[in-house]
Design a protein around this motif. Structure first.
Motif, PDB file in Angstrom:
ATOM      1  N   ARG A 135       0.836  -1.205   0.000  1.00  0.00           N
ATOM      2  CA  ARG A 135       0.000   0.000   0.000  1.00  0.00           C
ATOM      3  C   ARG A 135       0.869   1.253   0.000  1.00  0.00           C
ATOM      4  NH1 ARG A 135      -4.193  -1.341   4.860  1.00  0.00           N
ATOM      5  NH2 ARG A 135      -5.417  -2.945   3.812  1.00  0.00           N
ATOM      6  N   PRO A 136       0.465   2.267  -0.780  1.00  0.00           N
ATOM      7  CA  PRO A 136       1.200   3.534  -0.736  1.00  0.00           C
ATOM      8  C   PRO A 136       0.936   4.246   0.593  1.00  0.00           C
ATOM      9  CG  PRO A 136      -0.679   3.702  -2.227  1.00  0.00           C
ATOM     10  CD  PRO A 136      -0.635   2.286  -1.737  1.00  0.00           C
ATOM     11  N   VAL A 137       1.959   4.929   1.085  1.00  0.00           N
ATOM     12  CA  VAL A 137       1.842   5.727   2.309  1.00  0.00           C
ATOM     13  C   VAL A 137       2.151   7.178   1.944  1.00  0.00           C
ATOM     14  CG1 VAL A 137       2.747   6.136   4.634  1.00  0.00           C
ATOM     15  CG2 VAL A 137       2.526   3.789   3.771  1.00  0.00           C
ATOM     16  N   VAL A 138       1.241   8.077   2.322  1.00  0.00           N
ATOM     17  CA  VAL A 138       1.430   9.508   2.081  1.00  0.00           C
ATOM     18  C   VAL A 138       1.333  10.239   3.410  1.00  0.00           C
ATOM     19  CG1 VAL A 138       0.526   9.420  -0.290  1.00  0.00           C
ATOM     20  CG2 VAL A 138      -1.035   9.907   1.604  1.00  0.00           C
ATOM     21  N   LYS A 139       1.950  11.398   3.478  1.00  0.00           N
ATOM     22  CA  LYS A 139       1.840  12.220   4.686  1.00  0.00           C
ATOM     23  C   LYS A 139       0.636  13.138   4.506  1.00  0.00           C
ATOM     24  CE  LYS A 139       5.560  13.128   6.859  1.00  0.00           C
ATOM     25  NZ  LYS A 139       6.889  13.628   7.187  1.00  0.00           N
ATOM     26  N   MET A 140      -0.252  13.151   5.495  1.00  0.00           N
ATOM     27  CA  MET A 140      -1.450  13.982   5.398  1.00  0.00           C
ATOM     28  C   MET A 140      -1.554  14.893   6.613  1.00  0.00           C
ATOM     29  SD  MET A 140      -4.281  11.525   3.646  1.00  0.00           S
ATOM     30  CE  MET A 140      -5.192  12.960   3.117  1.00  0.00           C
ATOM     31  N   LEU A 141      -2.084  16.078   6.384  1.00  0.00           N
ATOM     32  CA  LEU A 141      -2.345  17.022   7.465  1.00  0.00           C
ATOM     33  C   LEU A 141      -3.759  16.755   7.963  1.00  0.00           C
ATOM     34  CD1 LEU A 141      -1.333  19.385   9.165  1.00  0.00           C
ATOM     35  CD2 LEU A 141      -2.110  20.930   7.359  1.00  0.00           C
ATOM     36  N   LEU A 142      -3.867  16.322   9.219  1.00  0.00           N
ATOM     37  CA  LEU A 142      -5.149  15.948   9.812  1.00  0.00           C
ATOM     38  C   LEU A 142      -5.521  16.926  10.914  1.00  0.00           C
ATOM     39  CD1 LEU A 142      -4.513  12.104  10.261  1.00  0.00           C
ATOM     40  CD2 LEU A 142      -5.443  13.306   8.268  1.00  0.00           C
ATOM     41  N   CYS A 143      -6.820  17.042  11.162  1.00  0.00           N
ATOM     42  CA  CYS A 143      -7.319  17.864  12.258  1.00  0.00           C
ATOM     43  C   CYS A 143      -8.361  17.066  13.032  1.00  0.00           C
ATOM     44  CB  CYS A 143      -7.934  19.149  11.719  1.00  0.00           C
ATOM     45  SG  CYS A 143      -8.801  20.120  12.985  1.00  0.00           S
ATOM     46  N   ILE A 144      -8.119  16.916  14.334  1.00  0.00           N
ATOM     47  CA  ILE A 144      -9.093  16.312  15.252  1.00  0.00           C
ATOM     48  C   ILE A 144      -9.258  17.312  16.388  1.00  0.00           C
ATOM     49  CG2 ILE A 144      -9.627  14.395  16.808  1.00  0.00           C
ATOM     50  CD1 ILE A 144      -7.830  12.612  15.061  1.00  0.00           C
ATOM     51  N   GLY A 145     -10.468  17.815  16.568  1.00  0.00           N
ATOM     52  CA  GLY A 145     -10.677  18.880  17.562  1.00  0.00           C
ATOM     53  C   GLY A 145      -9.898  20.107  17.134  1.00  0.00           C
ATOM     54  N   GLN A 146      -9.028  20.610  18.022  1.00  0.00           N
ATOM     55  CA  GLN A 146      -8.173  21.749  17.686  1.00  0.00           C
ATOM     56  C   GLN A 146      -6.745  21.301  17.384  1.00  0.00           C
ATOM     57  OE1 GLN A 146      -8.637  24.438  21.011  1.00  0.00           O
ATOM     58  NE2 GLN A 146     -10.558  25.241  20.215  1.00  0.00           N
ATOM     59  N   GLN A 147      -6.517  19.986  17.404  1.00  0.00           N
ATOM     60  CA  GLN A 147      -5.181  19.441  17.136  1.00  0.00           C
ATOM     61  C   GLN A 147      -4.982  19.258  15.641  1.00  0.00           C
ATOM     62  OE1 GLN A 147      -2.613  18.028  19.307  1.00  0.00           O
ATOM     63  NE2 GLN A 147      -3.548  19.223  20.922  1.00  0.00           N
ATOM     64  N   GLN A 148      -3.950  19.898  15.107  1.00  0.00           N
ATOM     65  CA  GLN A 148      -3.605  19.783  13.691  1.00  0.00           C
ATOM     66  C   GLN A 148      -2.222  19.156  13.630  1.00  0.00           C
ATOM     67  OE1 GLN A 148      -4.493  23.304  11.301  1.00  0.00           O
ATOM     68  NE2 GLN A 148      -2.429  23.189  10.485  1.00  0.00           N
ATOM     69  N   PHE A 149      -2.061  18.073  12.847  1.00  0.00           N
ATOM     70  CA  PHE A 149      -0.779  17.366  12.826  1.00  0.00           C
ATOM     71  C   PHE A 149      -0.631  16.574  11.529  1.00  0.00           C
ATOM     72  CE2 PHE A 149      -4.059  14.911  14.901  1.00  0.00           C
ATOM     73  CZ  PHE A 149      -3.948  13.645  14.342  1.00  0.00           C
ATOM     74  N   TYR A 150       0.618  16.344  11.150  1.00  0.00           N
ATOM     75  CA  TYR A 150       0.916  15.504   9.994  1.00  0.00           C
ATOM     76  C   TYR A 150       0.992  14.057  10.455  1.00  0.00           C
ATOM     77  CZ  TYR A 150       1.869  19.371   6.848  1.00  0.00           C
ATOM     78  OH  TYR A 150       1.744  20.474   6.059  1.00  0.00           O
ATOM     79  N   ALA A 151       0.473  13.158   9.634  1.00  0.00           N
ATOM     80  CA  ALA A 151       0.501  11.733   9.961  1.00  0.00           C
ATOM     81  C   ALA A 151       0.730  10.927   8.695  1.00  0.00           C
ATOM     82  CB  ALA A 151      -0.818  11.318  10.605  1.00  0.00           C
ATOM     83  N   PRO A 152       1.540   9.865   8.798  1.00  0.00           N
ATOM     84  CA  PRO A 152       1.641   8.954   7.663  1.00  0.00           C
ATOM     85  C   PRO A 152       0.340   8.155   7.565  1.00  0.00           C
ATOM     86  CG  PRO A 152       3.017   8.195   9.486  1.00  0.00           C
ATOM     87  CD  PRO A 152       2.384   9.481   9.910  1.00  0.00           C
ATOM     88  N   VAL A 153      -0.220   8.089   6.375  1.00  0.00           N
ATOM     89  CA  VAL A 153      -1.506   7.417   6.170  1.00  0.00           C
ATOM     90  C   VAL A 153      -1.350   6.443   5.010  1.00  0.00           C
ATOM     91  CG1 VAL A 153      -3.932   7.753   5.528  1.00  0.00           C
ATOM     92  CG2 VAL A 153      -2.795   9.429   7.006  1.00  0.00           C
TER      93      VAL A 153
END
Length: 171
Positions: A114-132
């Motif tokens: 599976r390809p893995v990309v880095k995505m900018l996610l937001c949960i609540g007020q937390q914004q962070f990059y995550a490998p997805v």
């Protein structure tokens, strides 16, 4: 001797004070974590696309349901173009640089690549990059899975609740 007893008492007192201070430090650290439920709304940035995600402490990494993906070259780098849907069946085409390929082990079958990309996610007020990793999750109820690596140092999960927090990040 009496001096040894006094020394042990002083040492014991120091150990107890250290333990109490350490416990306050742990409580203070935990207080900074946000409690979320086992299902939450995640905002994908910068597109502003929301998906419902299962919060899965048993999974190492996060994954996102894609209808289809293909790789292409841009500025000498490998990129991935993929189509996602939200729970209302709205469709969006995204493009991200390819980080790597993940090999997903399966019982009684060959591993999936599976390809893995880095995505900018937001949960609540937390914004962070995550490998997805990009997966075909159409047989699952939730379009996204948020794994442990995205939760560490950010969230505590209360498995008795869901949809407790609304994404409030702006780009």
């Amino acid at each position: 001797s009496m001096n040894e007893v006094k020394y042990m008492m002083v040492t014991l007192r120091h150990v107890l004070v250290f333990c109490v201070l350490l416990s306050f430090s742990v409580i203070a650290d935990n207080a900074t974590f946000i409690t979320i439920g086992w299902i939450e709304t995640v905002l994908l940035l910068p597109e502003g696309f929301t998906v419902k995600a299962k919060i899965d402490t048993g999974a190492d990494n996060s994954s996102l349901d894609v209808k289809k993906w293909d790789s292409f070259q841009r500025d000498g780098m490998e990129w991935v173009r993929f189509i996602i849907l939200n729970n209302k069946k709205d469709q969006l085409i995204l493009e991200r640089p390819l980080e790597r390929f993940a090999l997903i082990k399966r019982k009684k079958s060959e591993p999936l690549k599976r390809p893995v990309v880095k995505m900018l996610l937001c949960i609540g007020q937390q914004q962070f990059y995550a490998p997805v990793n990009l997966a075909k999750r159409e047989s699952f109820q939730y379009r996204m899975l948020i794994g442990r690596s995205s939760l560490i140092q950010r969230f505590v999960v209360d498995s008795s609740v869901k949809l407790t927090i609304t994404p409030e990040c702006t780009l």
